[in-house]
Scaffold this motif. Structure first.
Motif, mmCIF file in Angstrom:
data_model
loop_
_atom_site.group_PDB
_atom_site.id
_atom_site.type_symbol
_atom_site.label_atom_id
_atom_site.label_comp_id
_atom_site.label_asym_id
_atom_site.label_seq_id
_atom_site.Cartn_x
_atom_site.Cartn_y
_atom_site.Cartn_z
ATOM 1 N N THR A 3 36.625 44.985 55.323
ATOM 2 C CA THR A 3 36.364 43.659 54.780
ATOM 3 C C THR A 3 36.937 42.607 55.709
ATOM 4 O O THR A 3 37.903 42.844 56.430
ATOM 5 C CB THR A 3 36.988 43.503 53.384
ATOM 6 N N TRP A 12 40.198 40.422 44.960
ATOM 7 C CA TRP A 12 39.409 40.644 43.755
ATOM 8 C C TRP A 12 40.095 40.007 42.546
ATOM 9 O O TRP A 12 41.312 39.832 42.541
ATOM 10 C CB TRP A 12 39.213 42.136 43.509
ATOM 11 N N ASP A 14 39.592 40.066 38.089
ATOM 12 C CA ASP A 14 38.827 40.561 36.957
ATOM 13 C C ASP A 14 39.518 40.222 35.651
ATOM 14 O O ASP A 14 40.693 39.853 35.606
ATOM 15 C CB ASP A 14 38.511 42.047 37.061
ATOM 16 N N SER A 38 28.768 49.451 35.652
ATOM 17 C CA SER A 38 29.003 50.622 36.501
ATOM 18 C C SER A 38 28.753 51.933 35.771
ATOM 19 O O SER A 38 28.784 53.002 36.385
ATOM 20 C CB SER A 38 30.435 50.600 37.035
ATOM 21 N N GLU A 47 30.470 44.299 37.057
ATOM 22 C CA GLU A 47 30.612 43.350 38.164
ATOM 23 C C GLU A 47 29.788 42.107 37.870
ATOM 24 O O GLU A 47 28.633 42.189 37.458
ATOM 25 C CB GLU A 47 30.148 43.993 39.470
ATOM 26 N N ASP A 108 35.453 53.814 46.983
ATOM 27 C CA ASP A 108 35.456 52.373 47.228
ATOM 28 C C ASP A 108 36.830 51.757 47.447
ATOM 29 O O ASP A 108 36.983 50.858 48.267
ATOM 30 C CB ASP A 108 34.779 51.647 46.060
ATOM 31 N N LEU A 109 37.849 52.213 46.713
ATOM 32 C CA LEU A 109 39.126 51.500 46.778
ATOM 33 C C LEU A 109 40.252 52.324 46.191
ATOM 34 O O LEU A 109 40.028 53.308 45.479
ATOM 35 C CB LEU A 109 39.016 50.172 46.019
ATOM 36 N N TYR A 111 43.755 51.331 43.920
ATOM 37 C CA TYR A 111 44.249 50.176 43.167
ATOM 38 C C TYR A 111 45.509 50.544 42.402
ATOM 39 O O TYR A 111 45.648 51.661 41.895
ATOM 40 C CB TYR A 111 43.179 49.687 42.193
ATOM 41 N N PRO A 127 40.887 48.389 50.113
ATOM 42 C CA PRO A 127 39.451 48.672 50.183
ATOM 43 C C PRO A 127 39.166 49.855 51.091
ATOM 44 O O PRO A 127 39.741 49.998 52.161
ATOM 45 C CB PRO A 127 38.877 47.373 50.758
ATOM 46 N N SER A 129 35.704 50.659 51.349
ATOM 47 C CA SER A 129 34.289 50.425 51.595
ATOM 48 C C SER A 129 34.042 48.941 51.778
ATOM 49 O O SER A 129 34.723 48.109 51.174
ATOM 50 C CB SER A 129 33.461 50.959 50.424
ATOM 51 N N LYS A 131 31.670 47.468 50.588
ATOM 52 C CA LYS A 131 30.937 47.029 49.403
ATOM 53 C C LYS A 131 31.845 46.382 48.361
ATOM 54 O O LYS A 131 31.351 45.856 47.363
ATOM 55 C CB LYS A 131 30.206 48.208 48.758
ATOM 56 N N VAL A 132 33.162 46.427 48.546
ATOM 57 C CA VAL A 132 34.068 45.925 47.522
ATOM 58 C C VAL A 132 34.721 44.623 47.966
ATOM 59 O O VAL A 132 34.747 44.275 49.143
ATOM 60 C CB VAL A 132 35.152 46.970 47.193
#
Length: 271
Positions: A3, A12, A14, A38, A47, A108-109, A111, A127, A129, A131-132
């Motif tokens: 990234t 990010w 949420d 998801s 998302e 993907d990640l 966390y 991260p 990927s 994509k995140v």
């Protein structure tokens, strides 16, 4: 690095809510977002994006179902780290409490969830990927700013994050903040292809009024073309206005809540 978001910066945000379908509908209608579930394997984590199709979707934030029984909902922020396990160990040495140990989410990640020494919740996000993370920022309907609200001296609260994430702290004039500063700018280094440049992404301020009864916390600030219209629309959709639209040095802003009680800010993106 998968990234362009710099290390140490918010990567990010949420929300956790006891009413996933209700809050998803609220935010979609308020910000004209699209929602992508998801699936059951990931607890229907959703998302929230600008754009209406998968091919054109740009990620703004996420939302997940949390505890029911009147627990309410809240927004949170996660910061980019290169090694989540190592960063969590360092955070613990600096006085943080781990609420969720590092966990890998698919390919993907990685966390982890923590609380800082003053009790403020935050996440660490490695991260795996491209994509995140945020793919939409600093525009109407996307996150434009982050703030930490603290009942005390912001510079003191931010020392933990400065050591953990290599932040610079600055006052309004760009110098080192004094311990009595009511507001502190938060800067990280590099990112978005601009090597060596410091990037301001948020601030920390002293709590005021009703905030004095709340725990220290991070707030997310979404951009809008009209703060007043967005605040009015939020009420029509079942939310509330916690702080009425007001002009401040950074532009016009208001603090709103979702129907389940999550606080968030909207800020004008017009010059």
């Amino acid at each position: 690095m998968p990234t362009s978001i710099p290390l140490g910066a918010p990567i990010w945000a949420d929300a956790v809510t006891p009413d996933l379908s209700g809050d998803v509908d609220f935010y979609m209608r308020l910000f004209n977002w699209a929602a992508f579930d998801s699936g059951e394997q990931f607890g229907h984590y959703t998302e929230l994006c600008l754009g209406t199709t998968v091919s054109e979707a740009r990620a703004v934030a996420g939302i997940a179902e949390g505890a029911s029984g009147g627990a309410g909902s809240s927004w949170g922020v996660a910061f980019h780290v290169g090694d989540c396990v190592q960063a969590v160990a360092e955070a613990e040495k600096l006085g943080a409490a781990i609420t969720s140990h590092p966990i890998r989410v698919g390919d993907d990640l990685v966390y982890a969830a923590l609380r800082d020494p003053d009790g403020g919740a935050f996440g660490l996000f490695e991260p795996l990927s491209e994509k995140v993370g945020f793919t939409a920022r600093n525009e109407p309907g996307a996150i434009v700013w982050f703030e930490y609200v603290y009942d005390g001296a912001p510079a003191e609260a931010m020392q933990f994050y400065s050591e953990l994430l290599n932040w610079s702290l600055k006052d309004a004039e760009g110098g080192e903040p004094g311990e009595d500063a009511a507001y502190v700018g938060l800067w990280t280094h590099g990112g978005h292809g601009i090597a060596g440049r410091q990037v301001e992404f948020g601030g920390a301020r002293m709590a005021l009024g009703p905030e004095l009864r709340m725990k220290p916390h991070w707030t997310v600030c979404f951009g809008t073309d009209s703060v007043d219209l967005t605040a009015s629309k939020a009420v029509d959709l079942g939310g509330t206005v916690a702080v009425a639209p007001v002009d401040d040095p950074g532009g016009r802003m208001a603090v709103l809540t979702s129907p389940t009680g999550a606080y968030f800010t909207v800020m004008s993106t017009r010059e």
